[in-house]
Design a protein around this motif. Sequence first.
Motif, mmCIF file in Angstrom:
data_model
loop_
_atom_site.group_PDB
_atom_site.id
_atom_site.type_symbol
_atom_site.label_atom_id
_atom_site.label_comp_id
_atom_site.label_asym_id
_atom_site.label_seq_id
_atom_site.Cartn_x
_atom_site.Cartn_y
_atom_site.Cartn_z
ATOM 1 N N VAL A 46 89.079 -90.048 55.724
ATOM 2 C CA VAL A 46 89.659 -89.911 57.061
ATOM 3 C C VAL A 46 88.772 -89.051 57.947
ATOM 4 O O VAL A 46 88.519 -89.385 59.113
ATOM 5 C CB VAL A 46 91.082 -89.327 56.975
ATOM 6 N N ALA A 47 88.285 -87.931 57.414
ATOM 7 C CA ALA A 47 87.398 -87.071 58.209
ATOM 8 C C ALA A 47 86.125 -87.817 58.594
ATOM 9 O O ALA A 47 85.645 -87.703 59.731
ATOM 10 C CB ALA A 47 87.068 -85.804 57.428
ATOM 11 N N SER A 48 85.580 -88.590 57.681
ATOM 12 C CA SER A 48 84.360 -89.341 57.979
ATOM 13 C C SER A 48 84.614 -90.392 59.053
ATOM 14 O O SER A 48 83.780 -90.595 59.954
ATOM 15 C CB SER A 48 83.835 -90.020 56.707
ATOM 16 N N TYR A 49 85.758 -91.059 58.970
ATOM 17 C CA TYR A 49 86.074 -92.075 59.974
ATOM 18 C C TYR A 49 86.205 -91.450 61.367
ATOM 19 O O TYR A 49 85.660 -91.981 62.342
ATOM 20 C CB TYR A 49 87.370 -92.805 59.609
ATOM 21 N N ILE A 50 86.913 -90.330 61.454
ATOM 22 C CA ILE A 50 87.075 -89.680 62.756
ATOM 23 C C ILE A 50 85.719 -89.235 63.296
ATOM 24 O O ILE A 50 85.430 -89.369 64.500
ATOM 25 C CB ILE A 50 88.036 -88.485 62.650
#
Length: 262
Positions: free
Chosen positions: A161-165
Amino acid sequence: MSASPARRALAEAVGSAALVAVVVGSGIQAAELTRDAGVQLLANSLATVFGLGVLIALLGPVSGAHFNPVVTLAAWLGARRGGGGPTARDVAAYVPAQIAGAVVGAVVADAMFGRPLVQWSAHDRFAGHLWLGEVVATAGLVVLVLGLGRTDRDRLGPVAVASYIGAAYWFTSSTSFANPAVTIGRAFTDTFAGIAPGSLGPFIAAQLAGAALGLGLVSAVFGRPAPVSTGTVPLRGGPEPEPEPATPTLPRPVTAQKDHSP
């Protein structure tokens, strides 16, 4: 980890506040250190990636680490279709907690840098291409979060999720707010990360549309979740159900077993 409803809601409020403090605070710091817009966005996005990953890893076992009303609503709608997820009571507790936490986070960030505690943003973000960016960013986030659950890969949430954001900061025109609570919180600060109150309505509408699109894509790609036999699958990080007593099984007689040795 088992947590009471009040503790889960508090975790959502604290996580949302910390997330907005990271977004707003890093934006203020970047703007004070350089006038290069690209470097400012890079610093802001990196801080958000690191902060969000840590918050999900820390608070995920307590509340599921949604920090986002569209994620909470999408998980609830997914649960109604047969999967495990939050209840209507969880939604009613989470969403106000997320919004309140986001506002507090913006105020705290301004306070840390000696700025007015509440100053409405003058950063206008009222344009059709920005709304499209929010639809795309939010749809992708919903597909990612629910897709991880459907494939039993929730453990990858903090990194994924952090990478996607972090990526969506750069590939979307809106820099990927993708979160109504964070969007509202960022209206309370007239800084690099702010958004004018007049831009809130279309942004939030676009995020809700993106969430609906994401739900449709999840169903199309992963199919409907299998019905839960007990009907009591808890929200991740919530109270665990009582295990059913094991049914004793009698061992087979030794004489009835086949010999598979060479």
